[in-house]
Design an enzyme around this catalytic site. Structure first.
Site, PDB file in Angstrom:
ATOM      1  N   ASN A   6     -26.819 -42.419  -7.705  1.00 32.40           N
ATOM      2  CA  ASN A   6     -26.392 -43.539  -8.745  1.00 32.40           C
ATOM      3  C   ASN A   6     -25.775 -42.059  -9.256  1.00 32.40           C
ATOM      4  O   ASN A   6     -24.947 -42.537 -10.620  1.00 32.40           O
ATOM      5  CB  ASN A   6     -27.595 -43.041  -9.422  1.00 32.40           C
ATOM      6  CG  ASN A   6     -27.175 -43.541 -11.412  1.00 32.40           C
ATOM      7  OD1 ASN A   6     -27.105 -44.453 -11.700  1.00 32.40           O
ATOM      8  ND2 ASN A   6     -27.705 -42.549 -11.447  1.00 32.40           N
ATOM      9  N   ASP A  63     -26.733 -29.770  -5.862  1.00 30.82           N
ATOM     10  CA  ASP A  63     -25.549 -30.224  -5.974  1.00 30.82           C
ATOM     11  C   ASP A  63     -25.358 -31.306  -5.125  1.00 30.82           C
ATOM     12  O   ASP A  63     -24.779 -30.904  -3.760  1.00 30.82           O
ATOM     13  CB  ASP A  63     -24.343 -29.500  -6.465  1.00 30.82           C
ATOM     14  CG  ASP A  63     -23.424 -29.965  -6.320  1.00 30.82           C
ATOM     15  OD1 ASP A  63     -23.145 -31.353  -5.870  1.00 30.82           O
ATOM     16  OD2 ASP A  63     -22.040 -29.122  -6.740  1.00 30.82           O
ATOM     17  N   ILE A  64     -25.753 -32.533  -4.832  1.00 29.35           N
ATOM     18  CA  ILE A  64     -25.860 -33.291  -3.903  1.00 29.35           C
ATOM     19  C   ILE A  64     -24.367 -33.988  -3.689  1.00 29.35           C
ATOM     20  O   ILE A  64     -24.269 -35.210  -2.823  1.00 29.35           O
ATOM     21  CB  ILE A  64     -26.038 -34.478  -3.809  1.00 29.35           C
ATOM     22  CG1 ILE A  64     -25.843 -35.199  -5.214  1.00 29.35           C
ATOM     23  CG2 ILE A  64     -27.874 -34.382  -4.002  1.00 29.35           C
ATOM     24  CD1 ILE A  64     -24.768 -36.368  -5.950  1.00 29.35           C
ATOM     25  N   LEU A 117     -28.589 -44.525 -16.526  1.00 29.66           N
ATOM     26  CA  LEU A 117     -29.513 -45.708 -15.240  1.00 29.66           C
ATOM     27  C   LEU A 117     -29.708 -44.758 -14.292  1.00 29.66           C
ATOM     28  O   LEU A 117     -31.635 -45.481 -13.553  1.00 29.66           O
ATOM     29  CB  LEU A 117     -28.445 -46.324 -14.452  1.00 29.66           C
ATOM     30  CG  LEU A 117     -27.247 -47.321 -15.539  1.00 29.66           C
ATOM     31  CD1 LEU A 117     -26.124 -47.608 -14.763  1.00 29.66           C
ATOM     32  CD2 LEU A 117     -27.988 -48.612 -15.588  1.00 29.66           C
ATOM     33  N   TYR A 161     -11.842 -42.627 -11.328  1.00 27.67           N
ATOM     34  CA  TYR A 161     -13.296 -43.456 -11.366  1.00 27.67           C
ATOM     35  C   TYR A 161     -12.915 -44.585 -10.213  1.00 27.67           C
ATOM     36  O   TYR A 161     -14.015 -44.630 -10.007  1.00 27.67           O
ATOM     37  CB  TYR A 161     -13.320 -43.480 -12.754  1.00 27.67           C
ATOM     38  CG  TYR A 161     -14.500 -44.301 -12.679  1.00 27.67           C
ATOM     39  CD1 TYR A 161     -15.914 -43.524 -12.376  1.00 27.67           C
ATOM     40  CD2 TYR A 161     -14.566 -45.278 -13.093  1.00 27.67           C
ATOM     41  CE1 TYR A 161     -17.375 -43.695 -12.568  1.00 27.67           C
ATOM     42  CE2 TYR A 161     -15.895 -46.137 -13.267  1.00 27.67           C
ATOM     43  CZ  TYR A 161     -17.392 -45.520 -13.229  1.00 27.67           C
ATOM     44  OH  TYR A 161     -18.531 -46.401 -13.404  1.00 27.67           O
ATOM     45  N   ASP A 172     -31.172 -34.176 -10.820  1.00 24.35           N
ATOM     46  CA  ASP A 172     -30.183 -34.199 -11.563  1.00 24.35           C
ATOM     47  C   ASP A 172     -29.944 -32.274 -11.685  1.00 24.35           C
ATOM     48  O   ASP A 172     -30.742 -31.716 -11.793  1.00 24.35           O
ATOM     49  CB  ASP A 172     -30.815 -34.175 -12.974  1.00 24.35           C
ATOM     50  CG  ASP A 172     -29.379 -35.210 -14.029  1.00 24.35           C
ATOM     51  OD1 ASP A 172     -29.660 -36.014 -14.278  1.00 24.35           O
ATOM     52  OD2 ASP A 172     -28.632 -34.164 -14.542  1.00 24.35           O
ATOM     53  N   THR A 205     -24.574 -45.943 -21.429  1.00 20.66           N
ATOM     54  CA  THR A 205     -24.843 -45.172 -20.468  1.00 20.66           C
ATOM     55  C   THR A 205     -23.832 -43.544 -21.859  1.00 20.66           C
ATOM     56  O   THR A 205     -23.004 -43.922 -22.220  1.00 20.66           O
ATOM     57  CB  THR A 205     -24.416 -44.123 -19.492  1.00 20.66           C
ATOM     58  OG1 THR A 205     -23.888 -44.969 -19.038  1.00 20.66           O
ATOM     59  CG2 THR A 205     -25.447 -45.708 -18.308  1.00 20.66           C
ATOM     60  N   LYS A 265     -15.092 -45.290  -7.167  1.00 21.86           N
ATOM     61  CA  LYS A 265     -16.029 -46.644  -6.723  1.00 21.86           C
ATOM     62  C   LYS A 265     -15.679 -47.514  -6.020  1.00 21.86           C
ATOM     63  O   LYS A 265     -16.650 -48.328  -5.671  1.00 21.86           O
ATOM     64  CB  LYS A 265     -16.086 -47.428  -8.885  1.00 21.86           C
ATOM     65  CG  LYS A 265     -17.146 -46.089  -9.597  1.00 21.86           C
ATOM     66  CD  LYS A 265     -18.448 -46.733  -8.725  1.00 21.86           C
ATOM     67  CE  LYS A 265     -19.512 -44.938  -9.932  1.00 21.86           C
ATOM     68  NZ  LYS A 265     -20.083 -44.653  -9.124  1.00 21.86           N
TER      69      LYS A 265
END
Length: 301
Positions: free
Chosen positions: A100, A73-74, A19, A171, A38, A205, A175
């Site tokens: 994302n 690394d965000i 995505l 997860y 990334d 994905t 989310k």
């Protein structure tokens, strides 16, 4: 012809594949200058041999667009800070942040250990919060300097966060947390010219291919409903100035379908005006449940 994002500077995290890659390419096609983030890790978050961010940048440049790679690394303060700094140093501004990045470590809850819980919440939830926090600090400073932006944030939740998903407790929790973060950020940052929305996408994905393997139909010759590129048009619009006035919303996007999710809101209610006994509370709760809408089933249940 000018695109809907002509002149805007857009940061997309986790943009090397799936995505994120589709969003980065679509933003560039609409005239944006793109920071492609990334870390280049595997599906479970382990380090990969190399980052695909440079490949996406090359694709964008090959079509005449402008892009730059960021491999930090965000989900760390330094990485998130450098992500925003990269956009400002390269292009002198920041207009849109698309959060994302993510990975999976699926386990049934009784088998889910603390490391897998922490790792998934870190990349999804902290990995949304930190870039958002540093981007908003920049936009707040711009507003205080008399340059109120038309800034946009698009967060990435999931149907698992809205309805739950068996085997994905970590997860789903992350989310769902992103939805809460989105609502608070939309309220807090409106004064700085920032709109914050979230999407809950469904697409093919690396993260979904195994889950969808038995249920996805073969792509139609004319339309592949599960292609990640189908989600990007909504993200592009939400990330553009054209979405003025739309904030604090969650959208599902899959194939050719877009749905506005209405979330938690008060349903049937009863007020005794005094304290209930346990038996009264139970009887009343059962009566109200009969009147209430049946919730969507948990995925995989």
């Amino acid at each position: 012809m000018s695109g809907i994002c002509e002149g805007r500077v857009v940061v997309v995290t986790g943009a090397g594949r799936g995505l994120g890659r589709a969003h980065a390419l679509a933003f560039a096609a609409e005239g944006a200058r793109v920071v492609v983030n990334d870390l280049g890790v595997g599906l479970d978050g382990s380090p990969g041999a190399d980052s695909p961010a440079a490949q996406v940048v090359a694709e964008i440049r090959a079509t005449g667009g402008e892009a730059i790679a960021h491999g930090g690394d965000i989900a760390t303060t330094d990485g998130a800070r450098s992500l925003i700094a990269t956009a400002l140093e390269a292009y002198g501004r920041l207009d849109t942040l698309v959060n994302n990045a993510g990975f999976l470590r699926d386990r049934m809850l009784v088998n889910l250990d603390e490391d897998d819980w922490d790792a998934v919440l870190r990349v999804h939830l902290t990995g949304h919060f930190l870039p958002l926090r540093h981007a908003a600090a920049h936009w707040r400073a711009e507003t205080k300097a008399g340059r109120t932006p038309q800034a946009r944030v698009v967060n990435t939740s999931s149907g698992a966060g809205l309805s739950g998903s068996v085997g994905q407790g970590n997860y789903s929790a992350a989310k769902a947390g992103i939805v809460g973060l989105t609502l608070v950020a939309a309220a807090e940052f409106a004064r700085y010219g920032v709109q914050v929305n979230a999407i809950a996408p469904a697409a093919r994905t690396r993260m979904t291919e195994r889950a969808f393997a038995e249920t996805m139909a073969a792509p139609d010759a004319g339309f592949d409903a599960m292609a990640p590129e189908n989600v990007s048009p909504l993200v592009i619009w939400l990330g553009s100035a054209a979405s003025a006035g739309v904030t604090g919303r969650v959208f599902e996007a899959e194939g050719g379908r877009i749905t506005v999710m209405e979330g938690w809101r008060p349903g049937p209610s009863a007020d005794k005006g005094a304290r209930w006994t346990p038996a009264e509370a139970g009887e009343t709760a059962r009566r109200l449940l009969v009147e209430a809408e049946v919730p969507r089933p948990v995925y995989g249940a």
